[in-house]
Enzyme design. Structure first.
Site, PDB file in Angstrom:
ATOM      1  N   SER A 123       0.821  -1.219   0.000  1.00 16.36           N
ATOM      2  CA  SER A 123       0.000   0.000   0.000  1.00 16.36           C
ATOM      3  C   SER A 123       0.853   1.266   0.000  1.00 16.36           C
ATOM      4  CB  SER A 123      -0.854   0.061   1.265  1.00 16.36           C
ATOM      5  OG  SER A 123      -1.660  -1.064   1.379  1.00 16.36           O
ATOM      6  N   HIS A 144      -0.568  -1.969  -7.466  1.00 18.59           N
ATOM      7  CA  HIS A 144      -1.322  -1.779  -6.218  1.00 18.59           C
ATOM      8  C   HIS A 144      -2.836  -1.857  -6.454  1.00 18.59           C
ATOM      9  CE1 HIS A 144      -2.776   1.135  -2.908  1.00 18.59           C
ATOM     10  NE2 HIS A 144      -2.705  -0.083  -2.423  1.00 18.59           N
ATOM     11  N   GLU A 156      -2.963   0.913  -9.270  1.00 12.81           N
ATOM     12  CA  GLU A 156      -1.868   1.854  -9.518  1.00 12.81           C
ATOM     13  C   GLU A 156      -0.610   1.074  -9.917  1.00 12.81           C
ATOM     14  OE1 GLU A 156      -3.184   5.302  -6.294  1.00 12.81           O
ATOM     15  OE2 GLU A 156      -1.927   3.656  -5.623  1.00 12.81           O
ATOM     16  N   ASN A 195      -3.904   6.533  -1.819  1.00 12.61           N
ATOM     17  CA  ASN A 195      -3.667   6.377  -0.382  1.00 12.61           C
ATOM     18  C   ASN A 195      -3.109   7.648   0.235  1.00 12.61           C
ATOM     19  OD1 ASN A 195      -4.728   3.891  -0.073  1.00 12.61           O
ATOM     20  ND2 ASN A 195      -2.789   2.787  -0.065  1.00 12.61           N
TER      21      ASN A 195
HETATM   22  N1  LIG Z   1      -5.926  -4.551   3.290  1.00 14.75           N
HETATM   23  C1  LIG Z   1      -6.057  -3.659   2.317  1.00 14.75           C
HETATM   24  O1  LIG Z   1      -7.084  -2.985   2.213  1.00 14.75           O
HETATM   25  C2  LIG Z   1      -4.980  -3.467   1.308  1.00 14.75           C
HETATM   26  C3  LIG Z   1      -5.250  -2.746   0.143  1.00 14.75           C
HETATM   27  C4  LIG Z   1      -4.247  -2.620  -0.829  1.00 14.75           C
HETATM   28  C5  LIG Z   1      -2.992  -3.164  -0.592  1.00 14.75           C
HETATM   29  N2  LIG Z   1      -2.764  -3.841   0.571  1.00 14.75           N
HETATM   30  C6  LIG Z   1      -1.428  -4.412   0.767  1.00 14.75           C
HETATM   31  O2  LIG Z   1      -1.511  -5.790   0.477  1.00 14.75           O
HETATM   32  C7  LIG Z   1      -0.590  -6.506   1.296  1.00 14.75           C
HETATM   33  C8  LIG Z   1      -1.344  -7.569   2.048  1.00 14.75           C
HETATM   34  O3  LIG Z   1      -2.314  -6.967   2.857  1.00 14.75           O
HETATM   35  P1  LIG Z   1      -3.545  -7.826   3.438  1.00 14.75           P
HETATM   36  O4  LIG Z   1      -4.484  -6.851   4.012  1.00 14.75           O
HETATM   37  O5  LIG Z   1      -4.011  -8.790   2.402  1.00 14.75           O
HETATM   38  O6  LIG Z   1      -2.823  -8.629   4.619  1.00 14.75           O
HETATM   39  P2  LIG Z   1      -3.297  -9.955   5.357  1.00 14.75           P
HETATM   40  O7  LIG Z   1      -2.692  -9.919   6.695  1.00 14.75           O
HETATM   41  O8  LIG Z   1      -4.766 -10.146   5.239  1.00 14.75           O
HETATM   42  O9  LIG Z   1      -2.598 -11.118   4.475  1.00 14.75           O
HETATM   43  C9  LIG Z   1      -1.206 -11.283   4.412  1.00 14.75           C
HETATM   44  C10 LIG Z   1      -0.939 -12.771   4.277  1.00 14.75           C
HETATM   45  O10 LIG Z   1       0.454 -12.976   4.033  1.00 14.75           O
HETATM   46  C11 LIG Z   1       0.757 -14.247   4.561  1.00 14.75           C
HETATM   47  N3  LIG Z   1       2.200 -14.404   4.690  1.00 14.75           N
HETATM   48  C12 LIG Z   1       3.045 -13.908   5.620  1.00 14.75           C
HETATM   49  N4  LIG Z   1       4.291 -14.323   5.370  1.00 14.75           N
HETATM   50  C13 LIG Z   1       4.264 -15.085   4.251  1.00 14.75           C
HETATM   51  C14 LIG Z   1       5.245 -15.778   3.494  1.00 14.75           C
HETATM   52  N5  LIG Z   1       6.520 -15.787   3.852  1.00 14.75           N
HETATM   53  N6  LIG Z   1       4.841 -16.476   2.405  1.00 14.75           N
HETATM   54  C15 LIG Z   1       3.530 -16.496   2.035  1.00 14.75           C
HETATM   55  N7  LIG Z   1       2.547 -15.843   2.724  1.00 14.75           N
HETATM   56  C16 LIG Z   1       2.916 -15.155   3.810  1.00 14.75           C
HETATM   57  C17 LIG Z   1       0.026 -14.272   5.905  1.00 14.75           C
HETATM   58  O11 LIG Z   1      -0.155 -15.599   6.372  1.00 14.75           O
HETATM   59  C18 LIG Z   1      -1.287 -13.589   5.538  1.00 14.75           C
HETATM   60  O12 LIG Z   1      -2.303 -14.524   5.214  1.00 14.75           O
HETATM   61  C19 LIG Z   1       0.103  -5.476   2.191  1.00 14.75           C
HETATM   62  O13 LIG Z   1       1.318  -5.096   1.620  1.00 14.75           O
HETATM   63  C20 LIG Z   1      -0.862  -4.311   2.171  1.00 14.75           C
HETATM   64  O14 LIG Z   1      -0.214  -3.078   2.349  1.00 14.75           O
HETATM   65  C21 LIG Z   1      -3.715  -4.026   1.519  1.00 14.75           C
END
Ligand SMILES: NC(=O)c1ccc[n+]([C@@H]2O[C@H](COP(=O)([O-])OP(=O)(O)OC[C@H]3O[C@@H](n4cnc5c(N)ncnc54)[C@H](O)[C@@H]3O)[C@@H](O)[C@H]2O)c1
Length: 289
Positions: A123, A144, A156, A195
């Site tokens: 993000s 993104h 993005e 963001n």
């Molecule tokens: N939540 C949002 O609204 C949103 C929106 C856009 C971007 N993002 C970005 O997306 C990314 C993920 O966010 P999220 O909300 O899905 O997080 P989340 O916590 O829901 O999911 C992350 C997952 O990564 C897994 N993980 C951790 N280490 C790992 C590894 N070594 N190998 C494989 N899997 C592994 C975890 O088990 C978890 O299930 C972040 O970088 C965040 O900034 C999030």
């Protein structure tokens, strides 16, 4: 890499974002594997696919044939080394922690084919802070997506100075191919476009709450009924995860040293209590019912 060469996509991290990004790719005809270290997350991602696709068919939004095809194209794995070995594109969607992302990209560089593009769904973190652990910096960029990834059209594509024009163009074409509306961010800036804009609104909302000026509900109402936002900043935080707001605040603080960048006390309290939003059943609002 040209868009025609992308056949197989691997999504690393099948949480909030990853499982929906993976399903969007499968629905668009790509052989897709969703990877996670947590077996419960993988099982949940699989269950989601198994309920979402028939629901779309029942609603008349998807043909039975398209649903079956998408289901046959998506698979789930906890073995990243094996799962990325044939990938043309890897999209990383693990927790917003720079050290974790750097470790994963170093591994991806070893395990994914040299031709593959390695994208991060971060993000806030620009890809130049990650790409240097790989031997293919020109093929590492930010792609993104927004939450929920199956619904939100915007993506993005951020082209840092190390990213080749070919990689950026390929990712813009890929986004169109999976039914999204990409924007080309031509300079690296933490948080990219939307963001940054919404962080300013959200931070102001958090301080208004902290000062006791209005309740969570009324601040959200002001944004919905006065500014036409689909949801207010607190509801949005519940959707994206309050821990994400916390992580972003901390990484800003570490980068700037400015106390104003620290997460607000109410955000810290929610995270300490484990009330992270929809995913834990409670955040600023309750989702227990
Ligand atoms: N939540 C949002 O609204 C949103 C929106 C856009 C971007 N993002 C970005 O997306 C990314 C993920 O966010 P999220 O909300 O899905 O997080 P989340 O916590 O829901 O999911 C992350 C997952 O990564 C897994 N993980 C951790 N280490 C790992 C590894 N070594 N190998 C494989 N899997 C592994 C975890 O088990 C978890 O299930 C972040 O970088 C965040 O900034 C999030």
């Amino acid at each position: 890499m040209k868009i025609e060469e992308i056949k197989t996509v691997a999504v690393v991290g099948a949480g909030n974002m990853g499982h929906q990004i993976a399903l969007q790719c499968a629905l668009s005809g790509f052989t897709t594997v969703a990877i996670d270290v947590n077996p419960e997350v993988l099982a949940k991602a699989q269950q989601f696919c198994d309920s979402y696709l028939p629901q779309r068919v029942a609603k008349g939004k998807l043909s039975e044939e398209a649903a079956q095809k998408a289901r046959s194209l998506i698979s789930f794995s906890s073995d990243m080394k094996e799962a990325v070995k044939d990938a043309d594109l890897v999209i990383e969607a693990v927790l917003e922690r720079l050290d974790l992302k750097r470790k994963i990209f170093a591994d991806l560089d070893k395990f994914a084919p040299p031709r593959a593009i390695l994208a991060t769904n971060s993000s806030y973190i620009v890809s130049s802070r990650i790409a240097d652990v790989t031997g293919r910096m020109s093929q590492v960029c930010n792609v993104h997506f927004f939450n929920p990834a199956l619904v939100m059209k915007l993506v993005e594509v951020v082209q840092g100075p190390h990213v080749s024009d070919e990689t950026a163009q390929c990712m813009l074409d890929f986004c169109h191919k999976i039914g999204k509306m990409p924007v080309h961010v031509r300079k690296e800036v933490d948080g990219f476009l939307l963001n940054r804009i919404f962080a300013a609104i959200s931070k102001e909302a958090q301080w208004l709450l902290e000062m006791g000026v209005a309740t969570v509900e009324d601040i959200d109402r002001a944004c919905v009924y006065g500014a036409g936002h689909p949801m207010g900043p607190f509801r949005l935080m519940d959707l994206t995860g309050i821990d994400l707001t916390y992580d972003i605040g901390m990484s800003h603080f570490y980068a700037s040293g400015d106390r104003e960048d620290l997460p607000t006390p109410s955000v810290v309290k929610k995270v300490t209590e484990g009330k992270l939003g929809q995913k834990t059943g409670e955040g600023w609002y309750s989702y227990k019912d």
